[in-house]
Design a protein around this motif. Sequence first.
Motif, PDB file in Angstrom:
ATOM      1  N   ASP A   1      -1.470 -15.203  -0.297  1.00 27.49           N
ATOM      2  CA  ASP A   1      -1.873 -16.475   0.303  1.00 27.49           C
ATOM      3  C   ASP A   1      -2.068 -16.215   1.790  1.00 27.49           C
ATOM      4  N   LYS A   2      -3.190 -16.723   2.321  1.00 22.57           N
ATOM      5  CA  LYS A   2      -3.461 -16.489   3.746  1.00 22.57           C
ATOM      6  C   LYS A   2      -2.412 -17.135   4.642  1.00 22.57           C
ATOM      7  N   ASN A   3      -1.704 -18.131   4.125  1.00 25.08           N
ATOM      8  CA  ASN A   3      -0.773 -18.860   4.981  1.00 25.08           C
ATOM      9  C   ASN A   3       0.686 -18.568   4.679  1.00 25.08           C
ATOM     10  N   GLU A   4       0.959 -17.590   3.835  1.00 24.22           N
ATOM     11  CA  GLU A   4       2.351 -17.276   3.515  1.00 24.22           C
ATOM     12  C   GLU A   4       2.584 -15.780   3.717  1.00 24.22           C
ATOM     13  N   ASP A   5       3.851 -15.445   3.843  1.00 21.15           N
ATOM     14  CA  ASP A   5       4.248 -14.036   3.929  1.00 21.15           C
ATOM     15  C   ASP A   5       3.389 -13.322   4.988  1.00 21.15           C
ATOM     16  N   ASP A   6       2.816 -12.156   4.661  1.00 22.96           N
ATOM     17  CA  ASP A   6       2.015 -11.464   5.673  1.00 22.96           C
ATOM     18  C   ASP A   6       0.539 -11.825   5.615  1.00 22.96           C
ATOM     19  N   GLY A   7       0.191 -12.829   4.784  1.00 22.15           N
ATOM     20  CA  GLY A   7      -1.189 -13.307   4.771  1.00 22.15           C
ATOM     21  C   GLY A   7      -2.153 -12.464   3.963  1.00 22.15           C
ATOM     22  N   GLN A   8      -1.669 -11.426   3.282  1.00 25.43           N
ATOM     23  CA  GLN A   8      -2.582 -10.589   2.488  1.00 25.43           C
ATOM     24  C   GLN A   8      -2.854 -11.255   1.143  1.00 25.43           C
ATOM     25  N   ILE A   9      -4.118 -11.130   0.666  1.00 29.11           N
ATOM     26  CA  ILE A   9      -4.421 -11.700  -0.665  1.00 29.11           C
ATOM     27  C   ILE A   9      -4.833 -10.603  -1.639  1.00 29.11           C
ATOM     28  N   VAL A  10      -4.566  -9.361  -1.260  1.00 28.21           N
ATOM     29  CA  VAL A  10      -4.727  -8.248  -2.198  1.00 28.21           C
ATOM     30  C   VAL A  10      -3.474  -7.395  -2.072  1.00 28.21           C
ATOM     31  N   ARG A  11      -2.866  -7.046  -3.198  1.00 24.47           N
ATOM     32  CA  ARG A  11      -1.671  -6.214  -3.098  1.00 24.47           C
ATOM     33  C   ARG A  11      -1.795  -5.023  -4.031  1.00 24.47           C
ATOM     34  N   GLU A  12      -1.152  -3.929  -3.680  1.00 24.79           N
ATOM     35  CA  GLU A  12      -1.042  -2.781  -4.580  1.00 24.79           C
ATOM     36  C   GLU A  12       0.390  -2.748  -5.097  1.00 24.79           C
ATOM     37  N   LEU A  13       0.522  -2.714  -6.407  1.00 20.99           N
ATOM     38  CA  LEU A  13       1.860  -2.767  -7.002  1.00 20.99           C
ATOM     39  C   LEU A  13       2.205  -1.396  -7.575  1.00 20.99           C
ATOM     40  N   VAL A  14       3.495  -1.092  -7.571  1.00 19.34           N
ATOM     41  CA  VAL A  14       3.962   0.156  -8.182  1.00 19.34           C
ATOM     42  C   VAL A  14       4.965  -0.226  -9.261  1.00 19.34           C
ATOM     43  N   PRO A  15       5.259   0.698 -10.204  1.00 21.22           N
ATOM     44  CA  PRO A  15       6.126   0.336 -11.343  1.00 21.22           C
ATOM     45  C   PRO A  15       7.519  -0.099 -10.880  1.00 21.22           C
ATOM     46  N   ALA A  16       8.192  -0.860 -11.753  1.00 25.49           N
ATOM     47  CA  ALA A  16       9.534  -1.370 -11.452  1.00 25.49           C
ATOM     48  C   ALA A  16      10.452  -0.220 -11.081  1.00 25.49           C
ATOM     49  N   GLY A  17      11.379  -0.500 -10.152  1.00 24.66           N
ATOM     50  CA  GLY A  17      12.307   0.558  -9.737  1.00 24.66           C
ATOM     51  C   GLY A  17      11.844   1.269  -8.488  1.00 24.66           C
ATOM     52  N   GLU A  18      10.510   1.199  -8.216  1.00 26.25           N
ATOM     53  CA  GLU A  18      10.042   1.787  -6.957  1.00 26.25           C
ATOM     54  C   GLU A  18       9.711   0.632  -6.025  1.00 26.25           C
ATOM     55  N   SER A  19       9.803   0.878  -4.731  1.00 28.30           N
ATOM     56  CA  SER A  19       9.519  -0.208  -3.806  1.00 28.30           C
ATOM     57  C   SER A  19       8.112  -0.055  -3.248  1.00 28.30           C
ATOM     58  N   PRO A  20       7.243  -1.024  -3.533  1.00 29.38           N
ATOM     59  CA  PRO A  20       5.882  -0.905  -2.980  1.00 29.38           C
ATOM     60  C   PRO A  20       5.918  -0.972  -1.453  1.00 29.38           C
ATOM     61  N   MET A  21       6.865  -1.732  -0.938  1.00 35.28           N
ATOM     62  CA  MET A  21       6.920  -1.847   0.522  1.00 35.28           C
ATOM     63  C   MET A  21       7.184  -0.494   1.167  1.00 35.28           C
ATOM     64  N   LEU A  22       8.041   0.307   0.549  1.00 35.58           N
ATOM     65  CA  LEU A  22       8.379   1.587   1.156  1.00 35.58           C
ATOM     66  C   LEU A  22       7.350   2.656   0.825  1.00 35.58           C
ATOM     67  N   LYS A  23       6.802   2.580  -0.407  1.00 30.28           N
ATOM     68  CA  LYS A  23       5.867   3.625  -0.846  1.00 30.28           C
ATOM     69  C   LYS A  23       4.524   3.487  -0.154  1.00 30.28           C
ATOM     70  N   ASN A  24       4.070   2.249   0.044  1.00 27.73           N
ATOM     71  CA  ASN A  24       2.742   2.059   0.626  1.00 27.73           C
ATOM     72  C   ASN A  24       2.772   2.320   2.128  1.00 27.73           C
ATOM     73  N   VAL A  25       1.640   2.781   2.595  1.00 29.12           N
ATOM     74  CA  VAL A  25       1.507   3.055   4.023  1.00 29.12           C
ATOM     75  C   VAL A  25       0.678   1.937   4.633  1.00 29.12           C
ATOM     76  N   SER A  26       1.126   1.442   5.784  1.00 24.93           N
ATOM     77  CA  SER A  26       0.342   0.411   6.465  1.00 24.93           C
ATOM     78  C   SER A  26      -0.655   1.077   7.400  1.00 24.93           C
ATOM     79  N   TYR A  27      -1.917   0.712   7.218  1.00 25.63           N
ATOM     80  CA  TYR A  27      -2.965   1.182   8.128  1.00 25.63           C
ATOM     81  C   TYR A  27      -3.322   0.004   9.024  1.00 25.63           C
ATOM     82  N   HIS A  28      -3.019   0.125  10.329  1.00 17.40           N
ATOM     83  CA  HIS A  28      -3.312  -0.972  11.248  1.00 17.40           C
ATOM     84  C   HIS A  28      -4.689  -0.715  11.849  1.00 17.40           C
TER      85      HIS A  28
ATOM     86  N   THR B   1      -1.673   0.392   1.507  1.00 15.07           N
ATOM     87  CA  THR B   1      -2.135   1.109   0.321  1.00 15.07           C
ATOM     88  C   THR B   1      -1.369   2.418   0.253  1.00 15.07           C
ATOM     89  N   MET B   2      -1.721   3.225  -0.745  1.00 13.09           N
ATOM     90  CA  MET B   2      -0.947   4.462  -0.896  1.00 13.09           C
ATOM     91  C   MET B   2      -1.304   5.423   0.247  1.00 13.09           C
TER      92      MET B   2
END
Length: 1665
Positions: free
Chosen positions: A111-138, A194-195
């Motif tokens: 949602d553009k107005n919630e959280d970090d405003g992203q409306i596309v996410r990359e998900l990883v399997p349960a047990g792994e953290s997408p937040m830690l695995k994904n790299v932020s490209y600014h 993304t990864m």
Amino acid sequence: MPVIKYRVTVCTGTVSGSGTDANVFVCLIGDQGDTGDRVLYNCINTVNKFEKGNADEFFVEAVTLKQVRRVRIGHDGKGGSSGWYLAKVIVREEGQPESEAVEFPCYRWLDKNEDDGQIVRELVPAGESPMLKNVSYHISVKTGDVPGASSDSRVFIKLYGEKADSSKETLLVSDNDLGNYFERGRVDEFTIDTMDIGKINRILIGHDNVGLRCGWFLASVQITVPVQGRQYMFPCNRWLDKDEADGRVQVEVYPSEILPIEKLINYEVSVVTGDVRAAGTNAKVFMQIYGETGKTELIILENRSNNFERGATDVFKREAADVGKIYKIRIGHDGKGIGDGWFLESITLKRLATKTKDSDKKKKKKKKKSEEEEEEESKEEEEMDVYTFVAHRWLAKDEGDKELVVELVPDGESALEENTYEVHVLTGIVWGAGTDANVFLSIYGIGRGDTGERQLKRSNNLNKFEKGQVDVFTIKAIDLGELKKLRIRHDNSGSSPSWFLERVEIVDLKESTTYYFPCQRWLAVEEDDGQIVRELVPVDEAFVKKDSENEGQSLATLGLEQKAKSTTYTVKVKTGDKKNAGTDANVFITLYGSKDDTGIVSLKASKINKNKFERGKVDEFTVESVDIGDLKKIKIGHDNKGNSTGWFLEWVEIDAPSLGQCLKFPCGRWLDKSEDDGAVERIIFPAELQTTEYIPFVPYEITVYTSDIFGAGTDADVFIVLYGSDGICSQQKSLCLNKREQRMYFERNSVNQFIVELEDVGDVIEKIRIGHKGGGLNSGWHLDRVAIRRLLPNGKGSETVTFPCERWLAKSEDDGEIVRELVPSEIFTEKLMKDGTLKQIEEEVEDPLEVHTYKISIFTGDIYGAGTDANVFLNIYGDLGDTGERKLSKSETNFNKFERGQEDTFTIQAVDLGILYKIKIRHDNSMFSPDWFLDKVEILDETTEESFVFLCERWLSKKKEDKKIERTLYEQSYDGERNSLDGSSLSLSSQDSSGNLKETKKSSLVKAAEEGSLIPYHITVTTGTEYDSSTDSRVYIIIMGPQKVQTERLWLDLPEGKDEFADGSVEKFSVWGLDVGEIKKVEVGHDGATPESCWLVEELNIVVPTKGVMYNFVCKCWLARDKGDGLTSRILNILDADCVNTGVKVLYEVTVVTGDVEGGGTDASIFMTVFGSNGNTEEMPLEKNGDRFERGQEDSFIMEIADIAPLRKMRIRTDGKGTRPHWYLERIILKNLTNQEVATFTYGEWLSKLKNAKGSLVCEMPAVINDEQMMEDTTYTLQVKTSDIGGAGTDANVSLILFGENGDSGTLALKESNKSNKFERNQMDEFSFSDMLSLGDLCKVRIWHDNKGIAPGWHLEYIDVMDSATDKTFRFQCDRWLAKGEDDGQLIRELACANNDILELKERTAYEIVTVTSDREDAETKENIWIILEGKLGRSKEFLMENSSKKRRFERGATDTFQFSSKNVGDIAAICVGHCPKDGKKSSAKADVFWHVQEIIITEMELCNKYFFRCNVKIPLRYKRRDYKVFECAKVTESFASKARSLVPVKYETIVVTGFEKGAGTNANVFITIFGFNGDSGKRALKQKFRNLFERGKTNRFYLETLDMGELKKVRIEHDNSGLAPGWLVERVEITNSATGVTTIFPCGKWLDENRGDGLIWRELFPRY
């Protein structure tokens, strides 16, 4: 590969408003590629898709992916309520059991107005953290600042990395939310999660070309990847528009530079708010993490959602420094907003930990495995580190312990406990000491972090921080161990915020120890140094107690210890010179070092401007901090309050004298909500190239005691200078920072203490100079004494030096001086002993320097207008120091000072200066007629009765001579370096060391040039003429040779008075750099790091005189962050340059000795020509350079002189202009720096129209080498025969020049004939020239007349020249007219010598062959060598150079000579050399026998021309004659006889092409000089009767007749700047030798115009082959 159906189940969350009507797409990513984005239309099980709580199933058909690793899911943001809360996605292959399904949890808003405003996410399997695995490209996208640049289309980007590529991402939601994206001149920032795709190789960026204004001008893209520690710059600077340029709307861009930045790691922070009433908060929450290796910066926990509601868990991803094992965190909020109280339950921190698998097994299998597999196996397995912190407490003003900040340790394992610190704050007893501002404190431990900034709120007193009061506060924090410093500040709020802090005491309740932090300074904007933050260090109790016992001592005695431990930064902030650049907001700065940061420092008290941060101004602030390590970056910003808050920050400069380092932080961007990226704070890194380093300063504590007598006090500006031994001195430093302090300090009977950082003057302070600037009411001051304290080297105590004065510094008292020099009387040392006591020692100073009285006599010249009424200032320098600048106010001899022809005497008292060697004298150019002609200054040291004379004989005037009103004069007998630089780099040759006098005179440059390591490079830089081409950055050049040999960075610093490389300007520089051999590449760049610093380099020209080459690069390239390819430096390959041979020059040290005669010095222009047996130089100017060529001086400088040695003679000419046109030239010495040969040229006479008997401005001097004069004196007798033809005679003035072996005679005017009427028909005129230097054999004469008088045409039959020294006569036949209307219309003729025709060339000749065998081990040979000559007329037979056992040849390092007779092969172009066995047998041709030959010299014996072949190779022994080496001729020295033979008259057709630009033509008179290897044409006017020449775009043709000049090497073309608009654009000059038909082209393409480019109206052109 099979096609597979994937069943995708999308589970929408159960949060309120979680459903969406937007179009959702999904992309499955597996081991074998991905499915691409598939829109989810057809749901199997529900009609209304993606509603709250739904689990919608879809089929996705695709070629098998093997294992599905990631799911990329998003929506297009369309529809009314497009926000969507996605719980999870489940993927399984159709036909597989449920247990095989893979779950991809999300539990976040799209949602553009919630959280970090992203409306596309990359998900990883349960047990792994997408937040830690994904790299932020600014990603920062900068839209160009050109009309119509902005776009309304949707922009997409795709990143291509080393490991993988990202998908095409549409940039929909920006981080800095500027409302309307991609607007002109703005920067939009996006984050793509993304990864890890590895290092980015390139990007694809474009737009969908939809919308009204869809065209877009993209300036650049910057991608910052903190997790990789890299920042990429992608310059674009082009249109992405169907209707512009190439019509493309997407473009691939490659990075122009990849900069390393601080590497960060991902943290996942989960915050649980308690489930109690009113637990939530809307305040701003922050946290900080501490680990074994450091601490993170302050992390703000906020995003677009409403966080920290009752019972909620909020998850944040943050990038921060890797601090190793975490031992505590601090979390708190700022207490703003309604209902700010917060019940915090717990916090969980996650991050990836890297653990490598055991690598034992691998070693055995290593051989079998391929490299790739092995890499696979050693991949690091990433595990998660999870830290839990339980708080379960209120952070509220009205709950619990009322604290808003808490420190927590990880659950379970930590040994650290909370500790309570009791803080006692003692406010001083000075008037107005108390404050009402809010005070903040931060305490630092040695190994265990700090408390963070805590506000000191709840004291034991109701009204805190009042005068003389002690306030006690408690601070709870995790135990810090031993304390090392504290930072205390206030926010300058309230009615009277100024605060005088006495000291802070901190009691560690757990250890029950007390720390003392003395301050005794103001925290106030208008007091002291204007800082409202102080960093304090603890001191030993002994020091604190010492003060309390004797209250009499007013100020602290501890400031010095504090100062030594802290670093004072002078922060200069430059506001840009742009419209609305200034700001009224409050500006703050944080300095980040490698160990710590300074915290937020408000920049309140500018030392320079009352109104801070105004357009184009520089503001200066002081920031003090303790031990933060090396500065890495700064953060600067403002609070956006006030009227005009937008601010354009140009740069920040931070100078730390105690570290000896000055860093420049370039910014060049807006800090404005409505400009650029809308940020109002920026992080800036230092520009490496702009860093300067110097010797660190040290702190001194200066205590000034004013006497207790009536009127002793002063309000004037008091300054001080310290002197060490050998004349080392500090800068002059004012003790008061402002007028207010001047009024406060130096009152009667007061003691004032100042702590200043000054240069380290060494162990002993020999003397000090203290004075005041006068001015104001009662500025007179009676000074009792000055004490200076500084720390001992080990920091264990200090020493105090006392300087008694007890005299007035007043214009109306004593001797009227307001500057005094003081010497030390006693030294008082206190040392801290091991047992904690202070040991005190007093001692007298042994034989301090005495105070000497100097009698100064100033002689004003006796010429018209010599006197002055201006104020005169003098500074005297000796080997022990200087007097400082003193005003010469009271003359002891005359009431009216400095009048024409008079002597004025002054007395100055100063501490012994030792031997005087120079003075600086100036006047302030005030009053009616300030111009002053100073004859000389004599100084008598009355104490030692030594007298010193300083000659001047020059004007000090803004109107006359070199327009200077300051002169540096050297003592007559001084022989050191005469650098005009100040400072103590003085090579003072005292009387006894006359033995090595010559050594001390050598400058470092001469030494380097002699060793041949440094050579001069002449660089010419032309700046382009487009908009914004100019730059004021510093420009540098690096010249690179083979194998990484390169010069250092050679800075091209502009001369004084110029501050930029202006549009269209041509700047010339001479720099000395390493000799890199053959130049391969050149790097050119500048140090500008801001987006503004653009520079367009049009052309770069490099001349290397010692190699005789000139390289010209037509660059036409931008060096700018924001233009072209985004780089501020560029490497140019030498292959892209035009390379021109300009003739090799040799470096000579030229020493000019001016006679010690009254008025001997000059400011006329001086020109020198040097003649050698191999040609002569052109006329070269000798630069005056400020103070050369003055009476009695020897001036040495380095010049580049053509390779014409052995030298024969020198001609010196002055132009007789200037205010002092007469010059007494004693002698000139030339020293060849490559072979140390010295030639002396002695004259010892005036060059002057008045003072020289003949009135001559030209002199010729023979060279004297090793006491042998190289030319004989002679008398030339000339007989000139006019022909017997009608009208042959002339009345015009005739002149001629003789040319011979040893150069030319200079212009001889044929005036004094033996006949009264010269040059009549059939008459012989005889002229005699005595005192000439014999030119040896003559080869030609150039004769001309000036076409004056009636019927000036002249028919000359011949000229005979007799040389009395050699007793030879030379006949020059002419038989032609010199007349405008006859023959070819020329008035100038060159005649060849008739004697030279006798030498007829024979068919056969003899050749002398000299071989030089190298001096190395395997060089020699016992076999024979053969050689064949290749000449212009044919090829010689083979000459065999035999090696016999009787006469050994070709030994190591030997030189062997052979003679052979042969047919004449003409000029030798090349030789073939072979190596054959002696006995001629095939078998004896051993494989590994070589002859290493250094050089071969061949002389043709008839004309004695020498040909040099530089070989330096091995020649292998071969039986066959086919195997040989070929060498080309490297250098020819042509004998005089040979040159003279080729002198035949030739007509040269000269074509001049004028350029085609506007205003290219000229009406000025144009002259040309053509130079060949056999001489030059002389300066010839290019004229034609009744023709308008040199018009725009036209070609003009002229014929010049001269004697053959051989191969042409250059042309000089010039005009006299006459007529209207004389500027002239010369395209090129073409010259054809009509005898040989050879045409030489000399391209120019430059203006000869005083108002364009380099302003020259002459050019030297070199041939283009």
